[in-house]
Scaffold this active site. Sequence first.
Site, PDB file in Angstrom:
ATOM      1  N   CYS A 110       0.816  -1.225   0.000  1.00 38.74           N
ATOM      2  CA  CYS A 110       0.000   0.000   0.000  1.00 38.74           C
ATOM      3  C   CYS A 110       0.846   1.271   0.000  1.00 38.74           C
ATOM      4  CB  CYS A 110      -0.950  -0.005   1.190  1.00 38.74           C
ATOM      5  SG  CYS A 110      -2.138  -1.351   1.080  1.00 38.74           S
TER       6      CYS A 110
ATOM      7  N   HIS B 220      -3.393   7.221   2.142  1.00 40.46           N
ATOM      8  CA  HIS B 220      -3.769   5.888   1.639  1.00 40.46           C
ATOM      9  C   HIS B 220      -5.137   5.536   2.221  1.00 40.46           C
ATOM     10  CE1 HIS B 220      -3.884   1.764   0.637  1.00 40.46           C
ATOM     11  NE2 HIS B 220      -3.722   1.344   1.870  1.00 40.46           N
TER      12      HIS B 220
ATOM     13  N   ASN C 206     -10.021  -0.150  -0.675  1.00 39.10           N
ATOM     14  CA  ASN C 206      -8.558  -0.108  -0.666  1.00 39.10           C
ATOM     15  C   ASN C 206      -8.036  -0.703  -1.977  1.00 39.10           C
ATOM     16  OD1 ASN C 206      -5.826  -0.362  -0.207  1.00 39.10           O
ATOM     17  ND2 ASN C 206      -6.021  -1.338   1.805  1.00 39.10           N
TER      18      ASN C 206
END
Length: 333
Positions: free
Chosen positions: A118, A258, A288
């Site tokens: 990520c 993020h 996500n």
Amino acid sequence: MLTNNIRAAITAVNGHVPDYVLTNKELETMVDTTDEWITTRTGVKERRILKGNGLGASDMAAPCTLGLCEKRGISPEDIDMIICATVTPDMVFPATANVVADKIGAKNAFGFDLNAACSGFVYALSTGAKFVESGSHKKVVVIGVDKMSAIVDYTDRSTCILFGDGAGAVLLEPTEEEVGVMDSLLYSDGAGRHYLKQAAGGSVKPSTHETVDAKEHFIFQDGQPVFKYAVLKMADVSVEIMEKNNLTGDDVAWLVPHQANLRIIDACARRMGLGKEKVMINIEKYGNTTAATIPLCLWEWETQLKKGDNIILSAFGGGFTWGGVYVKWAYDS
Ligand code: UT7
């Protein structure tokens, strides 16, 4: 520290998400969950899924990069470097960056993939900026792309509700103005590898019938330790990069976090002293998307960004990896 006066400016941004919308309601029919649980615990309402046989990360990254070139008015042949941040490459090798270059006709680019989960986009952006700052490369494309649906177990309610598919990309070009990638802080701690991983398919545990039966090709996440570390480290690095550059909450125009969990984003913004109006949040629409979350935010907010805006990009992910990048926006859209 710059050795010359060249900075890497973001001169264009683009995004690409697949059409299929997987809603919380549909997930309720697949696993024992509720829209209410998902919304309150994560902030996700829906996510995009790339449907169709034989389609992978490059099928989102290639149109995304072509669109990026069109927006900037350049030919793919003008690109001299492509960095593709992803944990779901088309294949283990060759690199998806090579596939993208071939699909769009970027004949003069070299490229490679970068795996920082990520945090992939902030790692890749910082890496690409160094090539521009050195003077060696003049048109560097930084892509964040993931087809998380390829590695999500849709019988595991603790992970299948979180992830989605998408791609985002920026173009970096040299500038002598005081704009562009101003600073970055990148960190990792491999001790975190046990909490968030895809256990099989690598050299330690090659793919076998047993690994498939044991579901070891899907994402494994021990959510709570990841959550605790993410809250701490994403906020720490965001505050650290602000302090290092003498920025207060008032100086920062936008936080681009993020998008893993709305509660992690809120905690990070609070530590930075930022109100919600300064935080880019689209987790409710896309979930996500791993390496794609940050460029997808920049793409969606592009029309609101002004030249000179101080922007902090911040991420935490598998590895563990985390990092912050301070960008001064380079253009009025
Ligand atoms: O992007 C890379 C980094 N990743 C992250 O930053 C993710 C970090 N982790 C998280 O965001 C959170 O830990 C999750 C969203 C994954 C989970 O939220 P949580 O508040 O930590 O829940 P939990 O794992 O502690 O589970 C609480 C309860 C459990 O039930 P019991 O044991 O209390 O009866 C779970 O079984 O919630 C249950 N649960 C669910 N219930 C309904 C877990 N998933 C679900 C679900 N629907 N989808």
